[in-house]
Structures are given as C-alpha cells and as structure tokens.
Design a protein around this motif. Structure first.
Motif, mmCIF file in Angstrom:
data_model
loop_
_atom_site.group_PDB
_atom_site.id
_atom_site.type_symbol
_atom_site.label_atom_id
_atom_site.label_comp_id
_atom_site.label_asym_id
_atom_site.label_seq_id
_atom_site.Cartn_x
_atom_site.Cartn_y
_atom_site.Cartn_z
ATOM 1 N N GLN A 51 0.810 -1.226 0.000
ATOM 2 C CA GLN A 51 0.000 0.000 0.000
ATOM 3 C C GLN A 51 0.840 1.271 0.000
ATOM 4 O O GLN A 51 0.338 2.350 -0.275
ATOM 5 C CB GLN A 51 -0.923 0.011 1.223
ATOM 6 N N CYS A 97 -10.438 0.131 3.687
ATOM 7 C CA CYS A 97 -9.054 -0.064 3.255
ATOM 8 C C CYS A 97 -8.494 1.299 2.861
ATOM 9 O O CYS A 97 -9.135 2.029 2.103
ATOM 10 C CB CYS A 97 -9.015 -1.016 2.061
ATOM 11 N N LEU A 98 -7.302 1.621 3.356
ATOM 12 C CA LEU A 98 -6.723 2.936 3.040
ATOM 13 C C LEU A 98 -6.454 3.085 1.539
ATOM 14 O O LEU A 98 -6.341 4.207 1.044
ATOM 15 C CB LEU A 98 -5.430 3.155 3.829
ATOM 16 N N HIS A 139 -6.883 -9.524 5.958
ATOM 17 C CA HIS A 139 -6.924 -8.415 4.993
ATOM 18 C C HIS A 139 -5.495 -7.981 4.618
ATOM 19 O O HIS A 139 -5.171 -7.811 3.437
ATOM 20 C CB HIS A 139 -7.716 -7.255 5.616
ATOM 21 N N GLU A 140 -4.637 -7.828 5.625
ATOM 22 C CA GLU A 140 -3.280 -7.314 5.358
ATOM 23 C C GLU A 140 -2.401 -8.365 4.673
ATOM 24 O O GLU A 140 -1.611 -8.033 3.783
ATOM 25 C CB GLU A 140 -2.620 -6.826 6.648
ATOM 26 N N HIS A 143 -3.033 -8.366 1.102
ATOM 27 C CA HIS A 143 -2.306 -7.296 0.394
ATOM 28 C C HIS A 143 -0.919 -7.769 -0.024
ATOM 29 O O HIS A 143 -0.470 -7.493 -1.136
ATOM 30 C CB HIS A 143 -2.133 -6.068 1.295
HETATM 31 ZN ZN LIG Z 1 -6.340 -2.703 2.793
#
Ligand SMILES: [Zn+2]
Length: 175
Positions: A51, A97-98, A139-140, A143
C-alpha cells in the motif's frame, strides 16, 4: 519517522505479490516505523507494504479497544513475512481499506486464524486470533499476496463495490 504515500486502487503494485524479507535489519525496522506512522496519520487499523509501494512482506496492525463491541486493544504489531498457518469458521465484517478511500464492504473471512510472523527483532511469533484482529490480519496478508478486499467478493458484489468505489472517489475528488 516519515509519512509514506498511500497508493490507491487500481495501482498495479496493489495487485502484485510482494517478496519475502530475508533479513530483519535496521532498514526494515525503519520501514516498519514509517509504515506505522503512516497508518496512524491516516487513521487506519492496518497497513501492508504494497500500500506504500513496497513489494516486501511487511504489515502493521494496531486495533484500538472498543468496549461496546468487546474488542481488545492489540497494541502495535509490526510483522515481517506474516502468514496464516491455520484458519477455521466463517465471519463477515464491514471492512475499509486505506487504498480504497470511501469504500466499506462486508467481506467473508475465516472467523479464527493462527498466524506467524517475524517481529522487529527477527524473532518468530505465533498468534491465535479471532474477531477484528483475525479479520485485519487476513486483509493485510492478502495485500502482501497482491489480493485486495474486493477480490474476496462474488463477481456480482465485486462489480457493485467497484461502482461504489468510483462514486466515492468522485465525491472525495480523487482520480
Ligand atoms: Zn487494505
């Protein structure tokens, strides 16, 4: 510490699997600290290397206490090469989510997971998690595998989420 720039979907780094980190050294610790600062400044509960443009398997998570919802504070978790080793059950939480500003969707996940990672000193840690921490770590880790949360939806729900995301971006003035 310095703030890093958060990449928004559909940046290609968000859909590219990251490399494992070989050695937990000062450079990695500096990246983990910059990631933590970036996560706090953007009011996120988690942030993965992808991210912020890093194709390294790095993840930060910090879940604050929420007494009403029965959520315990995790404190800051800074993880190198995190991976799920066991999972069971099913749960759905509303996730943000950022990298998808303005989008909040219910995502199906495993209810409980056991995960492993190297901490900032290179020591192997094993954690059993349920609730929000279980969801956040799934979630992470996704990524770091180049998988984003809309990829966990049915094709129809994914299409709808992408439409909602385009609308949210326009509202926020993001291209
Ligand atoms: Zn995220």
């Amino acid at each position: 510490m310095s703030e890093m720039k958060i990449l928004y979907y559909p940046h290609e780094i968000l859909t590219t699997p990251a490399q494992a980190v070989g050695n937990v050294d000062d450079e990695i610790r500096k990246l983990l600290d910059d990631m933590a600062e970036t996560m706090y400044l953007n009011k996120g509960l988690g942030l993965a290397g992808n991210q912020v443009g890093l194709l390294k398997r790095l993840v930060c998570i910090d879940i604050p206490e929420d007494e009403e919802q029965g959520i315990k504070a995790t404190g800051l978790l800074q993880m190198v090469n995190p991976r799920i080793v066991e999972s069971e059950g099913e749960v759905e939480f509303q996730e943000g989510c950022l990298s998808f500003p303005g989008l909040y969707i219910d995502v199906p996940r495993a209810a409980k997971v056991t995960f492993e990672y190297l901490d900032r000193n290179g020591k192997l840690q094993t954690v059993h998690a349920d609730g929000l921490l279980s969801v956040a770590v799934q979630h992470e880790i996704d990524h770091t595998n180049g998988v984003v949360f809309i990829d966990r939806l049915t094709p129809k729900a994914r299409k709808r989420a992408l439409r909602d995301y385009e609308r949210a971006k326009r509202k926020l003035g993001i291209n």
